[in-house]
Design a protein around this motif. Structure first.
Motif, PDB file in Angstrom:
ATOM      1  N   ASP A 103     -46.518  14.649  -5.816  1.00  0.00           N
ATOM      2  CA  ASP A 103     -45.496  14.222  -4.856  1.00  0.00           C
ATOM      3  C   ASP A 103     -44.676  15.393  -4.308  1.00  0.00           C
ATOM      4  N   TYR A 106     -44.659  16.524  -0.650  1.00  0.00           N
ATOM      5  CA  TYR A 106     -43.885  15.853   0.397  1.00  0.00           C
ATOM      6  C   TYR A 106     -42.645  16.648   0.808  1.00  0.00           C
ATOM      7  N   PRO A 108     -42.015  19.681   2.146  1.00  0.00           N
ATOM      8  CA  PRO A 108     -41.940  20.218   3.516  1.00  0.00           C
ATOM      9  C   PRO A 108     -41.718  19.134   4.570  1.00  0.00           C
ATOM     10  N   LEU A 109     -42.325  17.969   4.363  1.00  0.00           N
ATOM     11  CA  LEU A 109     -42.154  16.858   5.299  1.00  0.00           C
ATOM     12  C   LEU A 109     -40.704  16.388   5.324  1.00  0.00           C
ATOM     13  N   ILE A 110     -40.037  16.435   4.181  1.00  0.00           N
ATOM     14  CA  ILE A 110     -38.642  16.028   4.087  1.00  0.00           C
ATOM     15  C   ILE A 110     -37.726  17.073   4.722  1.00  0.00           C
ATOM     16  N   LEU A 112     -38.392  19.310   7.144  1.00  0.00           N
ATOM     17  CA  LEU A 112     -38.564  19.599   8.576  1.00  0.00           C
ATOM     18  C   LEU A 112     -37.480  18.969   9.452  1.00  0.00           C
ATOM     19  N   GLN A 178     -33.915  12.342  -1.237  1.00  0.00           N
ATOM     20  CA  GLN A 178     -35.367  12.340  -1.034  1.00  0.00           C
ATOM     21  C   GLN A 178     -36.050  13.467  -1.799  1.00  0.00           C
ATOM     22  N   THR A 188     -42.604   8.149  -3.499  1.00  0.00           N
ATOM     23  CA  THR A 188     -42.964   8.517  -2.134  1.00  0.00           C
ATOM     24  C   THR A 188     -41.710   8.523  -1.271  1.00  0.00           C
ATOM     25  N   VAL A 191     -40.151   6.446   4.330  1.00  0.00           N
ATOM     26  CA  VAL A 191     -40.762   6.749   5.628  1.00  0.00           C
ATOM     27  C   VAL A 191     -39.849   6.341   6.774  1.00  0.00           C
ATOM     28  N   LEU A 194     -36.979   8.697   6.990  1.00  0.00           N
ATOM     29  CA  LEU A 194     -37.386   9.998   7.517  1.00  0.00           C
ATOM     30  C   LEU A 194     -37.615   9.950   9.021  1.00  0.00           C
ATOM     31  N   THR A 198     -35.671  12.167  11.558  1.00  0.00           N
ATOM     32  CA  THR A 198     -36.409  13.025  12.478  1.00  0.00           C
ATOM     33  C   THR A 198     -35.883  12.870  13.903  1.00  0.00           C
TER      34      THR A 198
END
Length: 223
Positions: A103, A106, A108-110, A112, A178, A188, A191, A194, A198
Motif C-alpha cells: 500500500d 499509493y 505518490p498518488l496522495i 501529487l 491518507q 486503500t 478515492v 482524493l 485533486t
C-alpha cells in the motif's frame, strides 16, 4: 524535534493511536512522523513564500527571467526533503510495531494533489508578499496554529465531534490521514476524497499562477 515531540506527547501526555497494533515509543514516533513530514513540507513552502521575490530583486529589475520558476524551485526543494523524510519514515516503520505493505506505493498518488495545492498557495503568497511586507509576520503564527489544529500529534478520531470541522478545513489534515492509512494501516486511499482534493489542487495551482502573472508587472515598482 521528533525525539522531543515523541517524549512530550507520547510520554508526558500519553497520546496513543487507538485501534492500531502499535503502542510502543517507536510506534508512536512513526505515526507522529508520518504527520510531521507532511506538515513540514507545507510549512517550509509557505514559510519561504513571502521572501521568494523580495530576496531576488535582481531577477525582477535587471534581467528577463521567468519569476514563477522561483516558487517552483522552492516547492521542489521542500519536496526533496519530503521524499527523504518518507524514506526515513519507511525505515522507522520497519523497526516499529507497524508493518510496511504494498500500500506504500499509493503515497505518490496522495502527494501529487497536495503538491499542486501548495504550489498554488506559494505563488499567491510570493506575489502578495511583494506588496504587503507584513505577510511573513502573519504566516509564522498561522503555521504554528495549523500545526496544533491538524492530526500530527494525535489521531483525528480523538478530536471531539463538535470540533472536527475545525480540523477538516485544515488542508494538511486529509493528506496526513491518507498517508497514515496507506503506510501504517494498509488501507486503500479514499478515492473520492482524493478526486476532490485533486480538483482543489489544480484550482489552487491555476489561480495562484494567474494571480502571480497578473501582479508581477508591479513588482519592479515596489522593490
Amino acid at each position: 524535534m521528533l525525539t522531543v515531540f515523541t517524549f512530550v506527547f507520547g510520554e508526558i501526555f500519553q497520546a496513543r493511536w487507538g485501534g492500531g497494533e502499535a503502542t510502543g515509543r517507536l510506534d508512536f514516533a512513526a505515526a507522529l512522523f508520518a504527520g510531521l513530514l507532511i506538515y513540514n513540507f507545507f510549512s517550509e513552502c509557505l514559510g519561504r513564500a513571502p521572501q521568494i521575490i523580495l530576496s531576488n530583486p535582481n531577477y525582477v529589475k535587471k534581467v528577463i527571467f521567468p519569476l514563477e520558476i522561483l516558487s517552483i524551485i522552492a516547492v521542489n526543494a521542500a519536496l526533496f526533503h519530503l521524499l527523504v523524510a518518507c524514506v526515513v519514515l519507511a525505515v522507522l516503520v520497519f523497526f516499529s510495531g507497524w508493518t510496511l505493505g504494498i500500500d506504500v506505493l499509493y503515497v505518490p498518488l496522495i502527494l501529487l494533489p497536495f503538491v499542486l495545492f501548495v504550489l498554488g498557495v506559494t505563488w499567491f503568497i510570493a506575489a502578495l508578499g511583494v506588496f504587503l511586507r507584513d505577510v511573513a509576520q502573519i504566516i509564522a503564527p498561522a503555521l504554528t496554529a495549523m500545526l496544533f489544529l491538524s492530526p500530527v500529534f494525535y489521531p483525528l478520531s480523538s478530536v471531539p465531534p463538535k470540533m472536527a470541522w475545525l480540523f477538516l478545513i485544515n488542508p494538511v489534515t486529509f493528506i496526513i490521514e491518507q498517508v497514515r492509512a496507506v503506510m501504517l494501516l494498509h488501507q486503500t486511499p479514499d478515492v473520492s476524497g482524493l478526486l476532490i482534493y485533486t480538483c482543489i489542487g489544480v484550482a489552487s495551482a491555476w489561480l495562484g499562477y494567474v494571480f502571480f502573472q497578473k501582479t508581477r508587472k508591479g513588482f519592479a515598482d515596489v522593490l
